[in-house]
Design an enzyme around this catalytic site. Structure first.
Site, PDB file in Angstrom:
ATOM      1  N   ASN A 107       0.792  -1.218   0.000  1.00 19.05           N
ATOM      2  CA  ASN A 107       0.000   0.000   0.000  1.00 19.05           C
ATOM      3  C   ASN A 107       0.836   1.287   0.000  1.00 19.05           C
ATOM      4  O   ASN A 107       0.610   2.194  -0.804  1.00 19.05           O
ATOM      5  CB  ASN A 107      -0.911  -0.049   1.235  1.00 19.05           C
ATOM      6  CG  ASN A 107      -2.092   0.840   1.067  1.00 19.05           C
ATOM      7  OD1 ASN A 107      -1.932   2.057   1.100  1.00 19.05           O
ATOM      8  ND2 ASN A 107      -3.263   0.263   0.859  1.00 19.05           N
ATOM      9  N   THR A 131       3.674  -8.133  -0.592  1.00 20.04           N
ATOM     10  CA  THR A 131       3.511  -7.948   0.855  1.00 20.04           C
ATOM     11  C   THR A 131       2.939  -9.224   1.429  1.00 20.04           C
ATOM     12  O   THR A 131       2.071  -9.841   0.808  1.00 20.04           O
ATOM     13  CB  THR A 131       2.573  -6.763   1.195  1.00 20.04           C
ATOM     14  OG1 THR A 131       2.147  -6.894   2.572  1.00 20.04           O
ATOM     15  CG2 THR A 131       1.327  -6.720   0.336  1.00 20.04           C
ATOM     16  N   ASP A 133       0.963  -9.423   3.727  1.00 20.83           N
ATOM     17  CA  ASP A 133      -0.359  -9.178   4.322  1.00 20.83           C
ATOM     18  C   ASP A 133      -1.549  -9.577   3.441  1.00 20.83           C
ATOM     19  O   ASP A 133      -2.659  -9.720   3.938  1.00 20.83           O
ATOM     20  CB  ASP A 133      -0.505  -7.694   4.683  1.00 20.83           C
ATOM     21  CG  ASP A 133       0.352  -7.311   5.870  1.00 20.83           C
ATOM     22  OD1 ASP A 133       0.892  -8.225   6.527  1.00 20.83           O
ATOM     23  OD2 ASP A 133       0.488  -6.109   6.142  1.00 20.83           O
ATOM     24  N   HIS A 259       8.777 -11.452  12.868  1.00 22.39           N
ATOM     25  CA  HIS A 259       9.421 -11.309  11.546  1.00 22.39           C
ATOM     26  C   HIS A 259       9.875 -12.622  10.927  1.00 22.39           C
ATOM     27  O   HIS A 259      10.296 -12.618   9.755  1.00 22.39           O
ATOM     28  CB  HIS A 259      10.579 -10.314  11.627  1.00 22.39           C
ATOM     29  CG  HIS A 259      10.095  -8.899  11.720  1.00 22.39           C
ATOM     30  ND1 HIS A 259       9.627  -8.356  12.895  1.00 22.39           N
ATOM     31  CD2 HIS A 259       9.960  -7.933  10.770  1.00 22.39           C
ATOM     32  CE1 HIS A 259       9.245  -7.105  12.666  1.00 22.39           C
ATOM     33  NE2 HIS A 259       9.426  -6.828  11.400  1.00 22.39           N
TER      34      HIS A 259
HETATM   35  O1  F6P Z   1       3.228  -4.986   5.869  1.00 16.32           O
HETATM   36  C1  F6P Z   1       3.871  -6.145   6.197  1.00 16.32           C
HETATM   37  C2  F6P Z   1       4.139  -6.239   7.670  1.00 16.32           C
HETATM   38  O2  F6P Z   1       4.904  -7.390   7.883  1.00 16.32           O
HETATM   39  C3  F6P Z   1       2.928  -6.211   8.578  1.00 16.32           C
HETATM   40  O3  F6P Z   1       2.249  -7.441   8.656  1.00 16.32           O
HETATM   41  C4  F6P Z   1       3.542  -5.803   9.882  1.00 16.32           C
HETATM   42  O4  F6P Z   1       2.581  -5.235  10.724  1.00 16.32           O
HETATM   43  C5  F6P Z   1       4.566  -4.797   9.447  1.00 16.32           C
HETATM   44  O5  F6P Z   1       4.916  -5.131   8.119  1.00 16.32           O
HETATM   45  C6  F6P Z   1       5.814  -4.742  10.282  1.00 16.32           C
HETATM   46  O6  F6P Z   1       6.649  -3.761   9.745  1.00 16.32           O
HETATM   47  P1  F6P Z   1       8.146  -3.485  10.211  1.00 16.32           P
HETATM   48  O7  F6P Z   1       8.986  -4.649   9.781  1.00 16.32           O
HETATM   49  O8  F6P Z   1       8.538  -2.225   9.508  1.00 16.32           O
HETATM   50  O9  F6P Z   1       8.101  -3.369  11.688  1.00 16.32           O
END
Ligand code: F6P
Length: 329
Positions: A107, A131, A133, A259
């Site tokens: 997005n 992504t 998501d 992660h």
């Molecule tokens: O948009 C993908 C995502 O993995 C989401 O599911 C999660 O909330 C976010 O990114 C975490 O982002 P970052 O790695 O920047 O903390």
């Protein structure tokens, strides 16, 4: 008539997703097939601003189809949100004679691309949904989602063993700040006893009722999948509140997969999806398309204007959700 495309650049932006490398490979290979020069921009919009761009050779795309992460690296760029940042980015593209861009991301990536196109419409841009998501309107699946779900399900299978041995209730948090796709699919595939997602209003009472239905029929352990952005609060708060209402389990534990879901070798599904979308994005650029995300719907390539991909909400499959609640009992 749109001008002939000769030099295209690709970049990955936002959260990484397994399969991004497979998409880069498909773009590089199809660019070479069409005698286009292909460039890689490092670290997404950050690299575009800093002039961090280099010519890619076919060998750059060798031996990467199975690798997680992104060889082009990624970033969430704050500078690109400013007109000054976008101007610097445009200058990099002009300096390198880039006449077409392919953005792989989610997005935020397409929001940036859409803004950039308003200001600099002379450089066509296509987007590829990358992504974990799976929250983008205009595509049934995003690159990385399938792998992330498989990672989460493997974790849940392992947790199931220890939950069963100890008669424990586990709350397992999966990613998805605004989206419950990973949670819902993990819950179904992992045989979970409940699922909490951002798209559905859930209450403590409902969850207690659901879990008690299980314990009444001597179910001594259970696993509830909790999406990061669920409406009831943090996974730790939820576990605490439930522990005050249900006493049958020997203990209640929380596992945050985090992660782990973003890394690892992409599944075969994600590799195929990424290959199709990367290949098609090059064809679409050459055919004069711009300002669109290349997605897949009902097994066919589908183009969605950036504004729709960003602003329209992809609706959860209500039947799937209802089914998961029935399976959880
Ligand atoms: O948009 C993908 C995502 O993995 C989401 O599911 C999660 O909330 C976010 O990114 C975490 O982002 P970052 O790695 O920047 O903390």
């Amino acid at each position: 008539m749109s001008k002939e495309i000769k030099r295209i650049a690709v970049f990955t932006s936002g959260g990484d997703a397994p399969g991004m490398n497979a998409a880069i490979r498909a773009i590089v290979r199809n660019a070479f097939n069409n005698d286009l020069h292909i460039y890689g921009i490092m670290r997404g919009y950050e690299g575009m601003i800093d002039g961090n761009i280099r010519r890619l050779e076919t060998t750059d795309a060798s031996n990467i189809i199975h690798r997680g992460g992104t060889i082009l690296k990624t970033a969430r760029s704050m500078r690109f949100l400013t007109p000054e940042g976008r101007k610097l980015a445009y200058e990099t593209l002009i300096d390198n004679d880039i006449d077409g861009l392919i953005a792989i991301g989610g997005n935020g990536t397409f929001t940036g691309a859409s803004k950039f196109m308003e200001e600099y419409p002379d450089i066509p841009i296509l987007g590829i949904p990358g992504t974990i998501d799976n929250d983008l309107y205009g595509t049934d699946f995003t690159i990385g989602f399938d792998t992330a779900v498989n990672t989460a399900v493997q974790a849940v299978d392992k947790i199931r063993d220890t939950a069963d041995s100890h008669n424990r209730l586990f709350f397992v948090e999966v990613m998805g700040r605004h989206s419950g796709y990973i949670a819902l699919h993990t819950a179904i595939a992992g045989g979970a006893g409940g699922v909490l997602i951002p798209e559905e209003d859930s209450s403590l009472e409902d969850l207690v009722k659901l879990l008690k239905r299980g314990t009444k029929r001597s179910k001594l352990f259970s696993i509830v999948i909790v999406a990061e952005g669920n409406q009831m609060g943090t996974v730790y708060d939820i576990a605490q509140q439930i522990s005050e209402k249900i006493e049958v389990y020997d203990d209640i534990k929380v596992t945050v997969i985090g992660h782990l879901q973003r890394g690892g070798s992409p599944s075969a599904f994600d590799r195929v999806l990424a290959s199709i979308l990367g290949f098609s994005a090059v064809e679409a650029l050459m055919a004069g398309k711009t300002g669109m995300m290349v997605g897949i719907k009902n097994n066919s390539i589908h183009y969605t204007p950036f504004d729709d991909a960003i602003n329209k909400r992809k609706h959860m499959n209500k039947d799937l959700l209802r089914m998961s609640h029935i399976m959880a009992q």
